[in-house]
Scaffold this motif. Structure first.
Motif, PDB file in Angstrom:
ATOM      1  N   MET A   1       0.787  -1.387   0.047  1.00 25.76           N
ATOM      2  CA  MET A   1      -0.217  -0.033   0.076  1.00 25.76           C
ATOM      3  C   MET A   1       0.782   1.178  -0.019  1.00 25.76           C
ATOM      4  SD  MET A   1      -3.226  -0.072   2.131  1.00 25.76           S
ATOM      5  CE  MET A   1      -4.597  -1.035   1.701  1.00 25.76           C
ATOM      6  N   PRO A   2       0.413   2.422  -0.649  1.00 20.82           N
ATOM      7  CA  PRO A   2      -0.966   2.854  -0.764  1.00 20.82           C
ATOM      8  C   PRO A   2      -1.390   2.319  -2.049  1.00 20.82           C
ATOM      9  CG  PRO A   2       0.452   4.447  -1.258  1.00 20.82           C
ATOM     10  CD  PRO A   2       1.262   3.327  -0.680  1.00 20.82           C
ATOM     11  N   HIS A   3      -2.772   2.429  -2.173  1.00 19.14           N
ATOM     12  CA  HIS A   3      -3.239   2.410  -3.526  1.00 19.14           C
ATOM     13  C   HIS A   3      -4.236   3.590  -3.762  1.00 19.14           C
ATOM     14  CE1 HIS A   3      -2.963  -2.426  -2.685  1.00 19.14           C
ATOM     15  NE2 HIS A   3      -1.847  -1.838  -3.095  1.00 19.14           N
ATOM     16  N   LEU A   4      -4.278   4.124  -5.078  1.00 21.77           N
ATOM     17  CA  LEU A   4      -4.798   5.204  -5.394  1.00 21.77           C
ATOM     18  C   LEU A   4      -5.832   4.585  -6.695  1.00 21.77           C
ATOM     19  CD1 LEU A   4      -4.026   9.113  -6.071  1.00 21.77           C
ATOM     20  CD2 LEU A   4      -5.841   7.593  -7.232  1.00 21.77           C
ATOM     21  N   VAL A   5      -6.837   4.572  -6.354  1.00 21.18           N
ATOM     22  CA  VAL A   5      -7.863   4.234  -7.527  1.00 21.18           C
ATOM     23  C   VAL A   5      -8.721   5.275  -7.979  1.00 21.18           C
ATOM     24  CG1 VAL A   5      -9.887   2.371  -7.895  1.00 21.18           C
ATOM     25  CG2 VAL A   5      -8.108   1.715  -6.393  1.00 21.18           C
ATOM     26  N   ILE A   6      -8.748   5.334  -9.307  1.00 21.65           N
ATOM     27  CA  ILE A   6      -9.327   6.611 -10.006  1.00 21.65           C
ATOM     28  C   ILE A   6     -10.541   5.923 -10.798  1.00 21.65           C
ATOM     29  CG2 ILE A   6      -9.395   8.324 -11.594  1.00 21.65           C
ATOM     30  CD1 ILE A   6      -6.240   8.363 -11.089  1.00 21.65           C
ATOM     31  N   LEU A   7     -11.846   6.360 -10.420  1.00 25.04           N
ATOM     32  CA  LEU A   7     -13.028   5.757 -11.113  1.00 25.04           C
ATOM     33  C   LEU A   7     -13.614   7.409 -11.704  1.00 25.04           C
ATOM     34  CD1 LEU A   7     -14.941   3.413 -11.676  1.00 25.04           C
ATOM     35  CD2 LEU A   7     -16.285   4.152  -9.593  1.00 25.04           C
ATOM     36  N   TYR A   8     -13.710   7.091 -13.179  1.00 23.86           N
ATOM     37  CA  TYR A   8     -14.288   8.095 -14.009  1.00 23.86           C
ATOM     38  C   TYR A   8     -15.083   7.818 -14.972  1.00 23.86           C
ATOM     39  CZ  TYR A   8     -10.868   6.300 -17.355  1.00 23.86           C
ATOM     40  OH  TYR A   8     -10.388   5.549 -18.306  1.00 23.86           O
ATOM     41  N   THR A   9     -16.013   8.873 -15.347  1.00 22.84           N
ATOM     42  CA  THR A   9     -16.863   8.755 -16.516  1.00 22.84           C
ATOM     43  C   THR A   9     -16.086   8.653 -17.650  1.00 22.84           C
ATOM     44  OG1 THR A   9     -17.315  11.002 -16.686  1.00 22.84           O
ATOM     45  CG2 THR A   9     -18.818   9.715 -15.426  1.00 22.84           C
ATOM     46  N   PRO A  10     -16.357   7.714 -18.499  1.00 23.31           N
ATOM     47  CA  PRO A  10     -15.503   7.352 -20.145  1.00 23.31           C
ATOM     48  C   PRO A  10     -15.710   8.458 -20.804  1.00 23.31           C
ATOM     49  CG  PRO A  10     -17.269   5.929 -19.983  1.00 23.31           C
ATOM     50  CD  PRO A  10     -17.349   6.516 -18.380  1.00 23.31           C
ATOM     51  N   ASN A  11     -16.728   9.535 -20.489  1.00 24.39           N
ATOM     52  CA  ASN A  11     -16.947  10.412 -21.621  1.00 24.39           C
ATOM     53  C   ASN A  11     -15.964  11.608 -21.786  1.00 24.39           C
ATOM     54  OD1 ASN A  11     -17.477  11.543 -19.086  1.00 24.39           O
ATOM     55  ND2 ASN A  11     -19.265  12.745 -19.772  1.00 24.39           N
ATOM     56  N   ILE A  12     -14.801  11.401 -20.586  1.00 23.07           N
ATOM     57  CA  ILE A  12     -13.509  12.377 -20.688  1.00 23.07           C
ATOM     58  C   ILE A  12     -12.420  11.724 -21.481  1.00 23.07           C
ATOM     59  CG2 ILE A  12     -14.441  13.694 -18.758  1.00 23.07           C
ATOM     60  CD1 ILE A  12     -12.585  12.158 -16.845  1.00 23.07           C
ATOM     61  N   GLU A  13     -12.630  10.299 -21.759  1.00 19.96           N
ATOM     62  CA  GLU A  13     -11.303   9.639 -22.323  1.00 19.96           C
ATOM     63  C   GLU A  13     -10.600  10.459 -23.573  1.00 19.96           C
ATOM     64  OE1 GLU A  13     -12.256   5.737 -22.566  1.00 19.96           O
ATOM     65  OE2 GLU A  13     -10.793   5.253 -20.693  1.00 19.96           O
ATOM     66  N   PRO A  14     -11.563  10.940 -24.570  1.00 19.92           N
ATOM     67  CA  PRO A  14     -11.123  11.494 -25.770  1.00 19.92           C
ATOM     68  C   PRO A  14     -10.676  12.977 -25.260  1.00 19.92           C
ATOM     69  CG  PRO A  14     -13.466  11.013 -26.028  1.00 19.92           C
ATOM     70  CD  PRO A  14     -12.980  10.605 -24.764  1.00 19.92           C
ATOM     71  N   TYR A  51      -9.971   3.524 -13.714  1.00 24.62           N
ATOM     72  CA  TYR A  51     -11.026   2.685 -14.335  1.00 24.62           C
ATOM     73  C   TYR A  51     -12.291   3.524 -14.729  1.00 24.62           C
ATOM     74  CZ  TYR A  51      -8.855  -1.219 -11.705  1.00 24.62           C
ATOM     75  OH  TYR A  51      -7.769  -2.038 -10.973  1.00 24.62           O
ATOM     76  N   PRO A  52     -12.588   3.369 -16.182  1.00 22.78           N
ATOM     77  CA  PRO A  52     -13.736   4.164 -16.600  1.00 22.78           C
ATOM     78  C   PRO A  52     -14.940   3.133 -16.065  1.00 22.78           C
ATOM     79  CG  PRO A  52     -12.989   2.816 -18.461  1.00 22.78           C
ATOM     80  CD  PRO A  52     -11.991   2.438 -17.149  1.00 22.78           C
ATOM     81  N   ALA A  53     -16.012   4.005 -15.770  1.00 19.95           N
ATOM     82  CA  ALA A  53     -17.316   3.470 -14.883  1.00 19.95           C
ATOM     83  C   ALA A  53     -18.124   2.972 -16.494  1.00 19.95           C
ATOM     84  CB  ALA A  53     -18.188   4.493 -14.270  1.00 19.95           C
ATOM     85  N   ALA A  54     -18.574   1.581 -16.255  1.00 20.56           N
ATOM     86  CA  ALA A  54     -19.334   1.177 -17.484  1.00 20.56           C
ATOM     87  C   ALA A  54     -20.687   1.698 -17.335  1.00 20.56           C
ATOM     88  CB  ALA A  54     -19.278  -0.488 -17.293  1.00 20.56           C
ATOM     89  N   HIS A  55     -21.217   2.165 -16.248  1.00 16.49           N
ATOM     90  CA  HIS A  55     -22.520   2.640 -16.145  1.00 16.49           C
ATOM     91  C   HIS A  55     -22.396   3.889 -15.393  1.00 16.49           C
ATOM     92  CE1 HIS A  55     -23.870  -0.938 -18.092  1.00 16.49           C
ATOM     93  NE2 HIS A  55     -23.099  -1.787 -17.168  1.00 16.49           N
ATOM     94  N   TYR A  56     -22.925   4.958 -15.572  1.00 18.87           N
ATOM     95  CA  TYR A  56     -22.903   6.018 -14.755  1.00 18.87           C
ATOM     96  C   TYR A  56     -24.139   6.901 -14.996  1.00 18.87           C
ATOM     97  CZ  TYR A  56     -21.065   8.772 -18.497  1.00 18.87           C
ATOM     98  OH  TYR A  56     -20.836   9.315 -20.007  1.00 18.87           O
ATOM     99  N   ALA A  57     -24.509   7.857 -13.915  1.00 19.87           N
ATOM    100  CA  ALA A  57     -25.502   8.825 -14.069  1.00 19.87           C
ATOM    101  C   ALA A  57     -24.849   9.794 -13.310  1.00 19.87           C
ATOM    102  CB  ALA A  57     -26.835   8.586 -13.482  1.00 19.87           C
ATOM    103  N   VAL A  58     -24.720  11.205 -13.624  1.00 22.04           N
ATOM    104  CA  VAL A  58     -23.962  12.356 -13.246  1.00 22.04           C
ATOM    105  C   VAL A  58     -25.282  13.448 -13.165  1.00 22.04           C
ATOM    106  CG1 VAL A  58     -22.272  14.029 -12.807  1.00 22.04           C
ATOM    107  CG2 VAL A  58     -21.787  11.818 -13.703  1.00 22.04           C
ATOM    108  N   ALA A  59     -25.446  14.053 -11.835  1.00 20.92           N
ATOM    109  CA  ALA A  59     -26.221  15.217 -11.776  1.00 20.92           C
ATOM    110  C   ALA A  59     -27.986  14.813 -12.345  1.00 20.92           C
ATOM    111  CB  ALA A  59     -25.771  16.477 -12.226  1.00 20.92           C
ATOM    112  N   ASP A  60     -28.176  15.936 -12.960  1.00 22.74           N
ATOM    113  CA  ASP A  60     -29.839  15.633 -13.679  1.00 22.74           C
ATOM    114  C   ASP A  60     -29.754  15.000 -14.853  1.00 22.74           C
ATOM    115  OD1 ASP A  60     -28.776  17.595 -15.242  1.00 22.74           O
ATOM    116  OD2 ASP A  60     -30.279  19.189 -14.539  1.00 22.74           O
TER     117      ASP A  60
END
Length: 134
Positions: A1-14, A51-60
């Protein structure tokens, strides 16, 4: 350890280089020092994974919003001041990395640091540590 895990919406990859962010954050972790000037995190134990989130909902959901969640998990034993410095340094690097994305879209970033003082089991097997413990 330490481990830093990043989970993100894949719409930012480009729009960004997540591998570059991982390297920057790992380097930032390795630069951290405690009150006595000792390296806070062992080089061989430092990992940053994204890791990109395979499924997500952000805000409204009415726009193509993005989100990045960074979670540092580390063993107990660091002072509150050191943990704050680490969090501030990592968040600063994440903000710098995503600055161009902020200019183009709405994005949220959250960074949390968790300690694992009462782990029930912490098994490890690695030949990385000897590379850096010379």
């Amino acid at each position: 350890m330490p481990h830093l895990v990043i989970l993100y919406t894949p719409n930012i990859e480009p729009e960004t280089d997540m591998s570059a962010l991982c390297r920057t954050l790992a380097d930032t972790m390795l630069e951290q020092r405690d009150e006595e000037g000792r390296q806070v995190y062992p080089t061989g134990g430092t990992r940053v994974l994204a890791y990109p989130a395979a499924h997500y909902a952000v805000a409204d959901g009415k726009a193509d919003y993005a989100f990045v969640y960074l979670n540092v998990r580390m063993a107990a034993g660091r002072s509150d001041a050191v943990k704050k410095r680490i969090g501030d340094a990592l968040l600063d690097q994440a903000k710098r990395h995503f600055e161009p994305v902020f200019a183009r879209r709405h994005i949220g970033i959250t960074l949390q640091i968790d300690e694992s003082p009462g782990q029930v089991y912490d098994g490890k097997h690695s030949n990385l540590h000897p590379l850096f413990n010379k």
